[in-house]
Design a protein around this motif. Structure first.
Motif, PDB file in Angstrom:
ATOM      1  N   LYS A 112      31.108  82.705  44.111  1.00 43.12           N
ATOM      2  CA  LYS A 112      29.871  82.488  44.381  1.00 43.12           C
ATOM      3  C   LYS A 112      29.731  81.248  45.470  1.00 43.12           C
ATOM      4  CE  LYS A 112      27.183  79.115  42.022  1.00 43.12           C
ATOM      5  NZ  LYS A 112      27.010  78.701  42.980  1.00 43.12           N
ATOM      6  N   ILE A 113      29.251  81.719  46.635  1.00 41.04           N
ATOM      7  CA  ILE A 113      29.160  81.003  48.024  1.00 41.04           C
ATOM      8  C   ILE A 113      28.206  80.157  47.904  1.00 41.04           C
ATOM      9  CG2 ILE A 113      29.538  81.143  50.009  1.00 41.04           C
ATOM     10  CD1 ILE A 113      31.773  81.998  48.594  1.00 41.04           C
ATOM     11  N   ASP A 114      28.017  79.141  48.319  1.00 39.22           N
ATOM     12  CA  ASP A 114      27.022  78.274  49.213  1.00 39.22           C
ATOM     13  C   ASP A 114      26.997  77.800  49.916  1.00 39.22           C
ATOM     14  OD1 ASP A 114      27.246  77.012  45.522  1.00 39.22           O
ATOM     15  OD2 ASP A 114      25.444  78.206  45.850  1.00 39.22           O
ATOM     16  N   ALA A 115      25.847  77.761  50.702  1.00 39.45           N
ATOM     17  CA  ALA A 115      25.347  77.156  52.012  1.00 39.45           C
ATOM     18  C   ALA A 115      26.351  77.578  53.071  1.00 39.45           C
ATOM     19  CB  ALA A 115      25.720  75.144  51.844  1.00 39.45           C
ATOM     20  N   CYS A 116      25.956  79.371  52.961  1.00 38.08           N
ATOM     21  CA  CYS A 116      26.758  79.855  54.117  1.00 38.08           C
ATOM     22  C   CYS A 116      26.050  80.784  54.584  1.00 38.08           C
ATOM     23  CB  CYS A 116      28.041  80.620  53.172  1.00 38.08           C
ATOM     24  SG  CYS A 116      28.663  81.797  54.620  1.00 38.08           S
ATOM     25  N   MET A 117      25.475  81.497  55.828  1.00 40.01           N
ATOM     26  CA  MET A 117      24.530  81.781  56.726  1.00 40.01           C
ATOM     27  C   MET A 117      25.240  82.537  57.254  1.00 40.01           C
ATOM     28  SD  MET A 117      21.561  81.260  59.664  1.00 40.01           S
ATOM     29  CE  MET A 117      20.712  80.744  58.552  1.00 40.01           C
ATOM     30  N   LEU A 170      16.264  87.127  53.004  1.00 44.15           N
ATOM     31  CA  LEU A 170      15.345  87.101  52.478  1.00 44.15           C
ATOM     32  C   LEU A 170      15.303  88.495  51.531  1.00 44.15           C
ATOM     33  CD1 LEU A 170      13.597  85.551  51.278  1.00 44.15           C
ATOM     34  CD2 LEU A 170      11.791  86.037  53.106  1.00 44.15           C
ATOM     35  N   LEU A 171      14.556  89.547  52.816  1.00 44.13           N
ATOM     36  CA  LEU A 171      14.817  91.024  52.429  1.00 44.13           C
ATOM     37  C   LEU A 171      15.648  91.464  51.068  1.00 44.13           C
ATOM     38  CD1 LEU A 171      13.236  93.709  52.542  1.00 44.13           C
ATOM     39  CD2 LEU A 171      14.861  93.578  54.905  1.00 44.13           C
ATOM     40  N   ALA A 172      17.062  90.998  51.747  1.00 44.40           N
ATOM     41  CA  ALA A 172      18.231  91.225  50.378  1.00 44.40           C
ATOM     42  C   ALA A 172      17.681  90.888  48.882  1.00 44.40           C
ATOM     43  CB  ALA A 172      19.701  90.955  50.793  1.00 44.40           C
ATOM     44  N   LEU A 173      17.150  89.671  48.906  1.00 44.11           N
ATOM     45  CA  LEU A 173      17.217  88.706  47.477  1.00 44.11           C
ATOM     46  C   LEU A 173      16.024  89.337  47.197  1.00 44.11           C
ATOM     47  CD1 LEU A 173      17.637  85.560  48.956  1.00 44.11           C
ATOM     48  CD2 LEU A 173      18.708  86.841  47.089  1.00 44.11           C
ATOM     49  N   THR A 174      14.562  90.300  48.184  1.00 45.46           N
ATOM     50  CA  THR A 174      13.545  90.661  47.560  1.00 45.46           C
ATOM     51  C   THR A 174      14.196  91.635  46.775  1.00 45.46           C
ATOM     52  OG1 THR A 174      13.110  91.530  49.495  1.00 45.46           O
ATOM     53  CG2 THR A 174      11.948  88.891  48.744  1.00 45.46           C
ATOM     54  N   ALA A 175      14.807  92.697  47.297  1.00 44.62           N
ATOM     55  CA  ALA A 175      15.286  93.868  47.023  1.00 44.62           C
ATOM     56  C   ALA A 175      15.478  93.833  45.272  1.00 44.62           C
ATOM     57  CB  ALA A 175      16.105  95.001  47.917  1.00 44.62           C
ATOM     58  N   LEU A 213      21.181  83.795  40.996  1.00 50.51           N
ATOM     59  CA  LEU A 213      19.700  83.513  40.155  1.00 50.51           C
ATOM     60  C   LEU A 213      19.350  82.603  40.644  1.00 50.51           C
ATOM     61  CD1 LEU A 213      22.162  83.454  36.814  1.00 50.51           C
ATOM     62  CD2 LEU A 213      20.397  85.415  37.060  1.00 50.51           C
ATOM     63  N   ALA A 214      19.795  82.011  41.705  1.00 56.81           N
ATOM     64  CA  ALA A 214      18.793  80.791  41.939  1.00 56.81           C
ATOM     65  C   ALA A 214      17.939  81.211  43.633  1.00 56.81           C
ATOM     66  CB  ALA A 214      20.367  79.773  43.018  1.00 56.81           C
ATOM     67  N   ALA A 215      18.227  82.641  44.173  1.00 54.19           N
ATOM     68  CA  ALA A 215      16.908  83.569  44.612  1.00 54.19           C
ATOM     69  C   ALA A 215      16.992  82.268  46.446  1.00 54.19           C
ATOM     70  CB  ALA A 215      15.254  83.580  44.349  1.00 54.19           C
ATOM     71  N   THR A 216      18.253  81.924  46.866  1.00 52.85           N
ATOM     72  CA  THR A 216      18.291  81.209  47.711  1.00 52.85           C
ATOM     73  C   THR A 216      18.677  82.603  48.825  1.00 52.85           C
ATOM     74  OG1 THR A 216      20.165  80.244  48.022  1.00 52.85           O
ATOM     75  CG2 THR A 216      18.514  78.707  46.367  1.00 52.85           C
ATOM     76  N   LEU A 240      14.919  75.447  59.667  1.00 47.55           N
ATOM     77  CA  LEU A 240      14.521  77.630  59.606  1.00 47.55           C
ATOM     78  C   LEU A 240      12.975  77.706  60.697  1.00 47.55           C
ATOM     79  CD1 LEU A 240      15.951  80.027  57.779  1.00 47.55           C
ATOM     80  CD2 LEU A 240      17.275  78.395  60.046  1.00 47.55           C
ATOM     81  N   GLY A 241      12.472  78.346  60.903  1.00 46.55           N
ATOM     82  CA  GLY A 241      10.545  78.418  61.801  1.00 46.55           C
ATOM     83  C   GLY A 241      10.427  78.531  60.681  1.00 46.55           C
ATOM     84  N   MET A 242      10.466  78.896  59.610  1.00 48.34           N
ATOM     85  CA  MET A 242       9.576  78.888  58.774  1.00 48.34           C
ATOM     86  C   MET A 242       8.971  78.173  57.499  1.00 48.34           C
ATOM     87  SD  MET A 242      12.258  81.695  56.243  1.00 48.34           S
ATOM     88  CE  MET A 242      13.092  82.542  57.575  1.00 48.34           C
ATOM     89  N   GLY A 243      10.027  76.773  57.783  1.00 50.04           N
ATOM     90  CA  GLY A 243       9.597  75.126  57.586  1.00 50.04           C
ATOM     91  C   GLY A 243      11.015  74.956  56.283  1.00 50.04           C
ATOM     92  N   LEU A 244      11.742  75.951  56.744  1.00 48.10           N
ATOM     93  CA  LEU A 244      12.917  75.846  55.478  1.00 48.10           C
ATOM     94  C   LEU A 244      14.019  75.221  55.777  1.00 48.10           C
ATOM     95  CD1 LEU A 244      13.848  76.622  52.784  1.00 48.10           C
ATOM     96  CD2 LEU A 244      14.488  79.271  53.307  1.00 48.10           C
ATOM     97  N   SER A 245      13.777  74.262  54.953  1.00 48.23           N
ATOM     98  CA  SER A 245      15.601  73.368  55.051  1.00 48.23           C
ATOM     99  C   SER A 245      16.565  73.377  53.986  1.00 48.23           C
ATOM    100  CB  SER A 245      15.128  71.496  55.156  1.00 48.23           C
ATOM    101  OG  SER A 245      16.621  70.368  55.702  1.00 48.23           O
ATOM    102  N   ILE A 246      17.495  73.023  54.623  1.00 54.53           N
ATOM    103  CA  ILE A 246      18.999  73.638  53.443  1.00 54.53           C
ATOM    104  C   ILE A 246      19.988  72.561  53.762  1.00 54.53           C
ATOM    105  CG2 ILE A 246      18.565  76.036  53.073  1.00 54.53           C
ATOM    106  CD1 ILE A 246      20.620  76.662  54.399  1.00 54.53           C
ATOM    107  N   GLY A 247      21.520  72.529  53.205  1.00 61.31           N
ATOM    108  CA  GLY A 247      22.351  71.943  53.267  1.00 61.31           C
ATOM    109  C   GLY A 247      21.959  69.978  52.441  1.00 61.31           C
TER     110      GLY A 247
END
Length: 215
Positions: free
Chosen positions: A179-184, A20-25, A63-66, A113-120
């Motif tokens: 572009k790689i999706d759904a990878c942490m 998230l920090l990298a995205l906001t940069a 571009l999707a800022a995810t 995640l604890g921040m209330g975000l769900s993905i997949g």
């Protein structure tokens, strides 16, 4: 005592926060990768070489800022050359280039995640052709490729292949979106270039790999 589940959750949350920090940069970064070359002597007396050159990666916030999508633009060139005076005629040959792509943690099955975000779901990698892609005559760059990534596995994707009609052939791909999706976690790219020739009595293949880089 801290359980493995707690440790994993903490690590995943930390990775998400870093992403998230990298995205906001909102800034990109670039890597120029060293050239690589290999040469082999065939049983028929030919000398076959393959060179991977002009490789570059430009990373950008998607571009999707995810937090779980990685995006960048790559450039890559492969050159195959045949030298010598073989005892048998060369009946066929090709030069191929592409990337091996690995995702450390696949979250395609869903993650909360604890921040209330769900993905997949649907972790995937997409290679898209842009107008900047240039290839030689009769060569092909696959325009849109998607494949599923699993943790600890590697997806191998050809960018293109060209016949060796003379003693030299090349393929150049420029500004191709990856572009790689759904990878942490880290996404690793490793380029490759392969040259193949055939004669009535032998087949030879030589491959060179680039240094691993992260997306």
């Amino acid at each position: 005592m801290v359980t493995s589940h707690t440790t994993l959750a903490t690590a995943l949350t930390a990775s998400a926060a870093a992403a998230l920090l990298a995205l906001t940069a909102g800034t990109g970064s670039a890597d120029t990768v060293p050239d690589k070359n290999r040469v082999v002597d065939t049983d028929d007396g030919w000398q076959l070489s393959i060179t991977k050159t002009s490789e570059n990666l430009d990373r950008y916030p998607n571009l999707a800022a995810t937090m779980f999508t990685r995006e960048g633009f790559v450039a890559l060139k492969a050159v195959a050359e045949i030298r010598g005076t073989g005892t048998q005629p060369i009946t066929a040959g090709t030069v191929t280039l592409g990337y091996q792509i690995g995702c450390q943690v696949d979250v395609s099955s869903g993650l909360t995640l604890g921040m209330g975000l769900s993905i997949g779901p649907n972790a995937s990698v997409t290679i898209s052709q842009f107008p900047g892609v240039t290839v030689g005559g009769q060569a092909s760059i696959n325009p849109n490729i998607s494949t599923t990534l699993r943790p600890g596995s590697i997806a191998t994707i050809d960018f293109g292949s060209k016949p060796l009609a003379t003693n030299r052939a090349s393929i150049t791909a420029d500004q191709v979106e990856v572009k790689i999706d759904a990878c942490m976690g880290p996404v690793t790219l490793r380029s490759y270039a392969t040259a193949r020739i055939s004669t009535p009595t032998a087949d030879n293949t030589v491959t060179v790999y680039g240094d691993p880089i992260w997306l």
